[in-house]
Motif scaffolding. Structure first.
Motif, PDB file in Angstrom:
ATOM      1  N   GLU A  85       0.651  -7.181 -11.888  1.00 55.30           N
ATOM      2  CA  GLU A  85      -0.041  -7.895 -10.812  1.00 55.30           C
ATOM      3  C   GLU A  85      -0.685  -6.926  -9.824  1.00 55.30           C
ATOM      4  OE1 GLU A  85       2.758 -10.447  -8.983  1.00 55.30           O
ATOM      5  OE2 GLU A  85       3.025 -11.763 -10.732  1.00 55.30           O
ATOM      6  N   GLN A  86       0.028  -5.858  -9.488  1.00 56.43           N
ATOM      7  CA  GLN A  86      -0.528  -4.880  -8.557  1.00 56.43           C
ATOM      8  C   GLN A  86      -1.717  -4.146  -9.170  1.00 56.43           C
ATOM      9  OE1 GLN A  86       0.140  -4.506  -5.460  1.00 56.43           O
ATOM     10  NE2 GLN A  86      -1.234  -2.756  -5.158  1.00 56.43           N
ATOM     11  N   HIS A  89      -4.600  -6.408  -8.906  1.00 60.69           N
ATOM     12  CA  HIS A  89      -5.057  -6.461  -7.516  1.00 60.69           C
ATOM     13  C   HIS A  89      -5.847  -5.212  -7.154  1.00 60.69           C
ATOM     14  CE1 HIS A  89      -5.017  -7.370  -3.240  1.00 60.69           C
ATOM     15  NE2 HIS A  89      -4.492  -6.182  -3.006  1.00 60.69           N
ATOM     16  N   LYS A  90      -5.388  -4.046  -7.585  1.00 62.33           N
ATOM     17  CA  LYS A  90      -6.096  -2.798  -7.319  1.00 62.33           C
ATOM     18  C   LYS A  90      -7.467  -2.796  -7.979  1.00 62.33           C
ATOM     19  CE  LYS A  90      -3.961   1.066  -7.704  1.00 62.33           C
ATOM     20  NZ  LYS A  90      -3.115   2.152  -8.254  1.00 62.33           N
ATOM     21  N   GLN A  92      -9.282  -5.436  -8.689  1.00 61.34           N
ATOM     22  CA  GLN A  92     -10.132  -6.354  -7.946  1.00 61.34           C
ATOM     23  C   GLN A  92     -10.623  -5.730  -6.646  1.00 61.34           C
ATOM     24  OE1 GLN A  92      -8.144  -9.882  -6.602  1.00 61.34           O
ATOM     25  NE2 GLN A  92     -10.030 -10.967  -6.134  1.00 61.34           N
ATOM     26  N   CYS A  93      -9.723  -5.052  -5.917  1.00 57.92           N
ATOM     27  CA  CYS A  93     -10.125  -4.401  -4.662  1.00 57.92           C
ATOM     28  C   CYS A  93     -11.133  -3.291  -4.923  1.00 57.92           C
ATOM     29  CB  CYS A  93      -8.899  -3.850  -3.944  1.00 57.92           C
ATOM     30  SG  CYS A  93      -7.782  -5.115  -3.314  1.00 57.92           S
TER      31      CYS A  93
END
Length: 303
Positions: A85-86, A89-90, A92-93
């Motif tokens: 998940e992280q 998220h990274k 996507q950022c």
């Protein structure tokens, strides 16, 4: 009656503040420390969890699956899921940071929509205080007959952004004499890339100005940060206009001031008024020769 001086861990007792005010400041300071420690813990945990050595160890624990370490295997699987998940998220950022402007096509469901319902969408990513805000959208269509010129159809841009002016400058409508295909030099061509760059620049500038006002309020003790013990405290700092180019400053003794900045945060002028008219000493104490509003934030932090 003898008076007893009380000393707290973070704030010393002085005649300027009551015991209740000192306790409130101490509690606010401790809460800020707790929130800061929570953020640091979350950051350190994420950093360790996404490191290559940690991921390799977790994969080894989940692949062997020994019976005597069933709880460890389950815990490793949970950590691997959080690591995935992280990583998503990274990614996507990173995409939102490197591609702050994206385009997409939309179909207008209205049967009477112009150009058969074809709409070009623009998405603007803006970061504010290390966080991504909700994206801004601008929808464009082609309503002009025999012309491929674009016009703003819908948008979510704040009203304080000069969107009509940017549209008139870069997305001018066709003239009555000629359309896009005319080679007449008098016809001004539309420049969509320049319009997009100018609009995002205005959005970033606006949020930078509002962020600086928030920093001023924080350093002056108007937010969660404990207020410093000064002779005449600042009781309010706020934007005086919709574009946040004018900042209103009010002191506890009734004085008020107006700080004017330009698009990039440079200080243009400041005027302060007191009981006896214009107060240049208040301006000098607040600005002290600062050329940019960020320098005023630093001065308040050092006061």
């Amino acid at each position: 009656m003898a008076t007893e001086e009380i000393q707290f861990s973070g704030v010393s007792a002085t005649p300027g503040l009551s015991i209740a005010d000192k306790l409130d400041n101490e509690i606010a300071s401790l809460r800020d420390q707790v929130e800061s420690l929570k953020r640091d813990l979350k950051l350190q945990t994420t950093t360790l969890l996404t490191s290559s050595s940690t991921l390799q160890l977790l994969r080894e624990n989940t692949s062997k699956r020994p019976k005597s370490r069933k709880n460890t295997v389950l815990r490793s699987a949970e950590l691997l899921a959080k690591a995935d998940e992280q990583a998503a998220h990274k990614q996507q950022c990173l995409y939102r940071t490197c591609a702050p402007i994206t385009t997409f096509k939309v179909r207008d469901p209205d049967p009477n929509a112009v150009d058969n319902g074809s709409v070009l969408g623009l998405r603007f990513e803006i970061m504010y205080k290390a966080r991504f805000l909700r994206p801004y959208y601008v929808m464009l269509n082609r309503p002009y007959p025999n012309s491929r010129r674009l016009r703003i159809h819908r948008h979510t841009v704040p009203q304080c952004i000069p969107l009509p002016g940017l549209s008139a400058r870069y997305l001018s409508p066709p003239t009555a004499k000629a359309d896009d295909d005319d080679e007449d030099g008098a016809v001004k061509k539309q420049d969509l890339p320049a319009f997009v760059r100018a609009l995002r620049r205005e959005l970033v500038r606006y949020h930078n100005r509002t962020a600086v006002i928030g920093d001023l309020r924080s350093e002056a003790g108007l937010e969660k940060k404990p207020r410093k013990e000064v002779e005449v405290p600042i009781v309010d700092i706020s934007a005086a206009d919709a574009q946040a180019k004018q900042i209103r400053v009010e002191w506890g003794d009734g004085r008020s001031g107006r700080l004017v900045i330009n698009d990039d945060g440079d200080i243009v002028k400041m005027v302060a008024q007191g009981e006896n008219g214009q107060d240049r000493e208040a301006v000098r104490q607040l600005l002290g020769g600062s050329a940019r509003v960020e320098e005023v934030v630093g001065r308040l932090g050092e006061a």
